[in-house]
Design a protein around this motif. Structure first.
Motif, PDB file in Angstrom:
ATOM      1  N   LEU A 142       0.950  -1.097  -0.460  1.00  0.00           N
ATOM      2  CA  LEU A 142      -0.017   0.064   0.233  1.00  0.00           C
ATOM      3  C   LEU A 142       1.376   1.550   0.123  1.00  0.00           C
ATOM      4  O   LEU A 142       0.815   2.223  -0.695  1.00  0.00           O
ATOM      5  CB  LEU A 142      -1.015  -0.142   1.467  1.00  0.00           C
ATOM      6  N   LEU A 143       1.952   1.292   0.600  1.00  0.00           N
ATOM      7  CA  LEU A 143       2.725   2.442   0.792  1.00  0.00           C
ATOM      8  C   LEU A 143       3.802   3.128  -0.465  1.00  0.00           C
ATOM      9  O   LEU A 143       3.985   3.516  -0.659  1.00  0.00           O
ATOM     10  CB  LEU A 143       3.596   2.540   1.928  1.00  0.00           C
ATOM     11  N   ALA A 144       4.278   1.681  -1.053  1.00  0.00           N
ATOM     12  CA  ALA A 144       5.001   1.495  -2.260  1.00  0.00           C
ATOM     13  C   ALA A 144       3.592   2.296  -3.403  1.00  0.00           C
ATOM     14  O   ALA A 144       4.124   3.142  -4.022  1.00  0.00           O
ATOM     15  CB  ALA A 144       5.291   0.206  -2.644  1.00  0.00           C
ATOM     16  N   THR A 145       2.425   1.779  -3.486  1.00  0.00           N
ATOM     17  CA  THR A 145       0.944   2.406  -4.103  1.00  0.00           C
ATOM     18  C   THR A 145       1.649   3.525  -4.203  1.00  0.00           C
ATOM     19  O   THR A 145       1.423   4.510  -5.619  1.00  0.00           O
ATOM     20  CB  THR A 145       0.257   2.008  -4.301  1.00  0.00           C
ATOM     21  N   ILE A 146       1.061   4.162  -2.851  1.00  0.00           N
ATOM     22  CA  ILE A 146       0.853   5.701  -2.559  1.00  0.00           C
ATOM     23  C   ILE A 146       1.987   6.263  -3.072  1.00  0.00           C
ATOM     24  O   ILE A 146       1.818   7.606  -3.901  1.00  0.00           O
ATOM     25  CB  ILE A 146       0.723   5.650  -1.187  1.00  0.00           C
ATOM     26  N   TRP A 147       3.535   5.915  -3.547  1.00  0.00           N
ATOM     27  CA  TRP A 147       4.739   6.672  -3.922  1.00  0.00           C
ATOM     28  C   TRP A 147       4.465   6.427  -4.560  1.00  0.00           C
ATOM     29  O   TRP A 147       4.936   7.987  -6.031  1.00  0.00           O
ATOM     30  CB  TRP A 147       5.484   5.493  -3.169  1.00  0.00           C
ATOM     31  N   LEU A 148       4.052   5.672  -5.770  1.00  0.00           N
ATOM     32  CA  LEU A 148       3.722   5.826  -7.310  1.00  0.00           C
ATOM     33  C   LEU A 148       2.682   6.169  -7.623  1.00  0.00           C
ATOM     34  O   LEU A 148       3.381   7.505  -8.505  1.00  0.00           O
ATOM     35  CB  LEU A 148       3.231   4.487  -7.634  1.00  0.00           C
ATOM     36  N   ALA A 149       1.906   6.965  -6.895  1.00  0.00           N
ATOM     37  CA  ALA A 149       0.698   7.478  -7.005  1.00  0.00           C
ATOM     38  C   ALA A 149       0.721   9.123  -6.911  1.00  0.00           C
ATOM     39  O   ALA A 149      -0.542   9.545  -6.784  1.00  0.00           O
ATOM     40  CB  ALA A 149      -0.522   6.772  -6.846  1.00  0.00           C
ATOM     41  N   TRP A 150       2.121   9.330  -6.260  1.00  0.00           N
ATOM     42  CA  TRP A 150       2.025  10.242  -5.428  1.00  0.00           C
ATOM     43  C   TRP A 150       1.712  11.601  -6.306  1.00  0.00           C
ATOM     44  O   TRP A 150       0.764  13.154  -5.988  1.00  0.00           O
ATOM     45  CB  TRP A 150       3.486  10.352  -4.992  1.00  0.00           C
ATOM     46  N   PRO A 151       2.292  11.758  -7.862  1.00  0.00           N
ATOM     47  CA  PRO A 151       2.112  12.896  -8.909  1.00  0.00           C
ATOM     48  C   PRO A 151       0.692  13.508  -8.280  1.00  0.00           C
ATOM     49  O   PRO A 151      -0.452  14.649  -8.569  1.00  0.00           O
ATOM     50  CB  PRO A 151       3.059  12.851  -9.691  1.00  0.00           C
ATOM     51  N   GLN A 152      -0.750  12.344  -8.445  1.00  0.00           N
ATOM     52  CA  GLN A 152      -1.641  12.071  -8.695  1.00  0.00           C
ATOM     53  C   GLN A 152      -2.158  12.725  -7.337  1.00  0.00           C
ATOM     54  O   GLN A 152      -3.730  13.450  -7.868  1.00  0.00           O
ATOM     55  CB  GLN A 152      -2.844  10.831  -9.211  1.00  0.00           C
ATOM     56  N   LEU A 153      -1.748  12.216  -6.280  1.00  0.00           N
ATOM     57  CA  LEU A 153      -2.435  12.193  -5.203  1.00  0.00           C
ATOM     58  C   LEU A 153      -1.775  14.114  -4.701  1.00  0.00           C
ATOM     59  O   LEU A 153      -2.943  14.447  -4.175  1.00  0.00           O
ATOM     60  CB  LEU A 153      -2.105  11.436  -4.566  1.00  0.00           C
ATOM     61  N   GLU A 154      -0.942  14.456  -5.288  1.00  0.00           N
ATOM     62  CA  GLU A 154      -0.814  16.222  -4.877  1.00  0.00           C
ATOM     63  C   GLU A 154      -1.838  16.784  -5.807  1.00  0.00           C
ATOM     64  O   GLU A 154      -2.251  17.792  -5.099  1.00  0.00           O
ATOM     65  CB  GLU A 154       0.477  16.790  -5.426  1.00  0.00           C
ATOM     66  N   SER A 155      -2.420  16.441  -7.398  1.00  0.00           N
ATOM     67  CA  SER A 155      -3.014  17.694  -7.617  1.00  0.00           C
ATOM     68  C   SER A 155      -4.272  17.372  -6.857  1.00  0.00           C
ATOM     69  O   SER A 155      -5.273  17.574  -6.585  1.00  0.00           O
ATOM     70  CB  SER A 155      -3.480  17.039  -9.133  1.00  0.00           C
ATOM     71  N   LEU A 156      -5.118  16.023  -6.326  1.00  0.00           N
ATOM     72  CA  LEU A 156      -6.069  15.597  -5.270  1.00  0.00           C
ATOM     73  C   LEU A 156      -6.171  16.415  -4.557  1.00  0.00           C
ATOM     74  O   LEU A 156      -7.170  16.661  -3.959  1.00  0.00           O
ATOM     75  CB  LEU A 156      -6.457  14.227  -5.529  1.00  0.00           C
TER      76      LEU A 156
END
Length: 99
Positions: free
Chosen positions: A33-47
């Protein structure tokens, strides 16, 4: 942190002791889960720009609970969807009040 959790979880799993299998599973799931969050970080920043920090912390917390207890996924999914709709409603209400 995700890579560390994955490494420790996989090493406990490979060690093969049955008493540590539950801990190995939890560490592996949280690591993924943490590795997935790390990979999706740019999209999470826009969210993050479109939602409040409380909603983001709540969603990450709910995802961590699901990583530990996968059977709680239906409840967690409803909580996440509800919090997203509540956030959108609150933003609309506050933006219409400012005008």
């Amino acid at each position: 942190m995700g890579i560390i959790f994955l490494t420790v979880g996989m090493s406990l799993y490979v060690a093969g002791e049955s008493s540590q299998q539950a801990v190995a599973g939890i560490l592996s799931r949280v690591g993924f889960l943490l590795a997935t969050i790390w990979l999706a970080w740019p999209q999470l920043e826009s969210l993050k720009k479109r939602s409040s920090i409380a909603i983001m912390i709540g969603i990450v917390g709910i995802l961590l609970v699901v990583a530990i207890r996968p059977r709680l996924f239906p409840i967690a999914a409803l909580l996440i969807v509800g919090s997203i709709f509540l956030n959108a409603a609150m933003r609309r209400f506050s933006s219409s009040k400012r005008k």
